[in-house]
Design an enzyme around this catalytic site. Structure first.
Site, mmCIF file in Angstrom:
data_model
loop_
_atom_site.group_PDB
_atom_site.id
_atom_site.type_symbol
_atom_site.label_atom_id
_atom_site.label_comp_id
_atom_site.label_asym_id
_atom_site.label_seq_id
_atom_site.Cartn_x
_atom_site.Cartn_y
_atom_site.Cartn_z
ATOM 1 N N GLU A 1 -8.722 -9.809 5.467
ATOM 2 C CA GLU A 1 -9.061 -8.383 5.327
ATOM 3 C C GLU A 1 -10.522 -8.190 4.938
ATOM 4 O OE1 GLU A 1 -6.048 -6.830 2.679
ATOM 5 O OE2 GLU A 1 -4.465 -7.135 4.165
ATOM 6 N N HIS B 1 -4.663 0.886 -0.668
ATOM 7 C CA HIS B 1 -4.219 -0.403 -0.149
ATOM 8 C C HIS B 1 -4.814 -1.507 -1.004
ATOM 9 C CE1 HIS B 1 -3.645 -3.886 2.456
ATOM 10 N NE2 HIS B 1 -4.898 -4.187 2.183
ATOM 11 N N ASN C 1 0.003 7.101 0.219
ATOM 12 C CA ASN C 1 0.148 6.481 -1.108
ATOM 13 C C ASN C 1 -1.177 5.998 -1.691
ATOM 14 O OD1 ASN C 1 -0.217 4.259 0.505
ATOM 15 N ND2 ASN C 1 1.770 3.319 0.071
ATOM 16 N N THR D 1 5.122 0.263 -2.833
ATOM 17 C CA THR D 1 4.736 1.001 -1.624
ATOM 18 C C THR D 1 5.207 2.447 -1.688
ATOM 19 O OG1 THR D 1 4.962 -1.064 -0.378
ATOM 20 C CG2 THR D 1 4.904 0.992 0.895
ATOM 21 N N PHE E 1 7.315 4.379 12.052
ATOM 22 C CA PHE E 1 6.224 5.154 11.445
ATOM 23 C C PHE E 1 4.847 4.557 11.719
ATOM 24 C CE2 PHE E 1 8.140 2.335 8.233
ATOM 25 C CZ PHE E 1 7.053 1.569 7.860
ATOM 26 N N TYR F 1 -2.649 -3.292 10.120
ATOM 27 C CA TYR F 1 -1.232 -3.008 9.915
ATOM 28 C C TYR F 1 -0.353 -3.571 11.037
ATOM 29 C CZ TYR F 1 -2.170 -0.039 5.851
ATOM 30 O OH TYR F 1 -2.527 0.418 4.606
ATOM 31 N N ARG G 1 -2.319 -5.738 -7.360
ATOM 32 C CA ARG G 1 -1.054 -5.226 -6.795
ATOM 33 C C ARG G 1 -0.197 -4.576 -7.885
ATOM 34 N NH1 ARG G 1 0.186 -4.783 -1.206
ATOM 35 N NH2 ARG G 1 2.351 -5.295 -1.699
ATOM 36 N N ARG H 1 -0.246 4.398 -7.746
ATOM 37 C CA ARG H 1 0.610 5.176 -6.831
ATOM 38 C C ARG H 1 1.544 6.113 -7.603
ATOM 39 N NH1 ARG H 1 1.636 0.241 -2.525
ATOM 40 N NH2 ARG H 1 -0.076 0.749 -1.102
ATOM 41 N N LYS I 1 -7.445 5.266 0.404
ATOM 42 C CA LYS I 1 -7.061 5.865 1.684
ATOM 43 C C LYS I 1 -7.551 7.322 1.775
ATOM 44 C CE LYS I 1 -2.945 2.890 2.123
ATOM 45 N NZ LYS I 1 -1.483 2.877 2.405
HETATM 46 P P1 IDP Z 1 1.856 -1.995 0.902
HETATM 47 O O1 IDP Z 1 0.742 -1.016 1.225
HETATM 48 O O2 IDP Z 1 2.523 -1.657 -0.400
HETATM 49 O O3 IDP Z 1 1.398 -3.428 0.980
HETATM 50 P P2 IDP Z 1 3.193 -2.360 3.498
HETATM 51 O O4 IDP Z 1 4.629 -2.695 3.644
HETATM 52 O O5 IDP Z 1 2.197 -3.427 3.791
HETATM 53 O O6 IDP Z 1 2.998 -1.786 1.997
HETATM 54 O O7 IDP Z 1 2.926 -1.080 4.398
HETATM 55 C C1 IDP Z 1 1.614 -0.659 4.652
HETATM 56 C C2 IDP Z 1 1.536 0.857 4.529
HETATM 57 O O8 IDP Z 1 2.381 1.459 5.529
HETATM 58 C C3 IDP Z 1 2.041 1.417 3.209
HETATM 59 O O9 IDP Z 1 1.068 1.399 2.181
HETATM 60 C C4 IDP Z 1 2.433 2.830 3.596
HETATM 61 O O10 IDP Z 1 1.295 3.699 3.617
HETATM 62 C C5 IDP Z 1 2.951 2.655 5.004
HETATM 63 N N1 IDP Z 1 4.418 2.535 4.955
HETATM 64 C C6 IDP Z 1 5.149 1.452 4.612
HETATM 65 N N2 IDP Z 1 6.474 1.710 4.639
HETATM 66 C C7 IDP Z 1 6.574 3.010 5.002
HETATM 67 C C8 IDP Z 1 7.701 3.892 5.207
HETATM 68 O O11 IDP Z 1 8.860 3.516 5.054
HETATM 69 N N3 IDP Z 1 7.401 5.173 5.587
HETATM 70 C C9 IDP Z 1 6.119 5.614 5.771
HETATM 71 N N4 IDP Z 1 5.042 4.815 5.594
HETATM 72 C C10 IDP Z 1 5.264 3.543 5.207
HETATM 73 MG MG MG Z 2 0.799 -4.508 2.645
#
Ligand code: IDP
Ligand code: MG
Length: 133
Positions: free
Chosen positions: A127, A116, A113, A92, A58, A50, A86, A103, A10
Site C-alpha cells: 500500500e 483505512h 467509516n 470495519t 458493494f 480493494y 488497527r 470509527r 477517507k
Molecule cells: P477494513 O477497512 O476494516 O480493513 P475491509 O474488509 O478491508 O475492512 O473492507 C474495506 C472497506 O470496504 C471497509 O473499510 C468499508 O468501507 C468497505 N466495506 C467492507 N464491508 C462492507 C459492507 O459490508 N458494506 C459496505 N461497505 C463495506
Molecule cells: Mg482492509
C-alpha cells in the site's frame, strides 16, 4: 519492532472536518508521521487497493465513495504500528467498533467509516508503494 502503516482519511473524514482530530489522535499516541499528502484518488488505484472485495455486491459503491472527494494519505510509524493503529481505528462496521476507537467516535456505517489502515506488514509494504510511488 517499528512498523509502518498506510493510513487513508477517507472522503467522509475530510468532509466532516476531522482531519486534524484524527491526526492528533495518532500524534498523541506517539506515532510518527513519515509522509502525508492530500489527493483525490483515481479509480484504478482504488480498484487495486480493494481488489479483495471485487466479488462483493458493494464493491462499486466502495470505489465510487473513495473517489468522491479528496482524501489524506499518511505513512505512520510506531512500535507494533500495524496492530496499534488497527486497534485505534476499530472494527470495519462502526456499530461494532470498540468505544473510543476512531470509527466508533466518528461513523455509523461500514460504507463510510472515515479511515483505512493496513492490516499486515505485507499489505502495508504494497500500500505504501501504491499510494506513495
Ligand atoms: P477494513 O477497512 O476494516 O480493513 P475491509 O474488509 O478491508 O475492512 O473492507 C474495506 C472497506 O470496504 C471497509 O473499510 C468499508 O468501507 C468497505 N466495506 C467492507 N464491508 C462492507 C459492507 O459490508 N458494506 C459496505 N461497505 C463495506
Ligand atoms: Mg482492509
Amino acid at each position: 519492532m517499528l512498523e509502518q502503516s498506510l493510513v487513508i482519511i477517507k472522503p467522509d473524514g475530510v468532509k466532516k472536518g476531522i482531519i486534524g482530530e484524527i491526526i492528533t489522535t495518532f500524534e498523541k499516541r506517539g506515532l510518527t508521521i513519515k509522509e502525508m499528502k492530500m489527493t483525490t484518488l483515481e479509480t484504478d488505484v482504488v480498484k487495486e487497493h480493494y481488489a479483495h472485495l471485487s466479488d462483493k455486491p458493494f464493491f462499486q459503491d466502495v470505489i465510487d465513495f473513495m473517489i468522491s472527494g479528496p482524501v489524506v494519505c499518511l505513512i505512520l510509524e510506531g512500535p507494533s504500528g500495524i496492530s496499534v493503529i488497527r486497534q485505534m481505528v476499530g472494527a470495519t462496521n462502526p456499530l461494532e467498533a470498540a468505544p473510543g476507537t476512531i470509527r466508533a467516535n466518528f461513523a455509523f456505517e461500514s460504507g463510510s467509516n472515515v479511515i483505512h489502515a493496513s492490516d499486515s506488514v505485507e499489505a502495508a509494504n504494497d500500500e505504501i508503494k501504491r499510494f506513495f510511488a
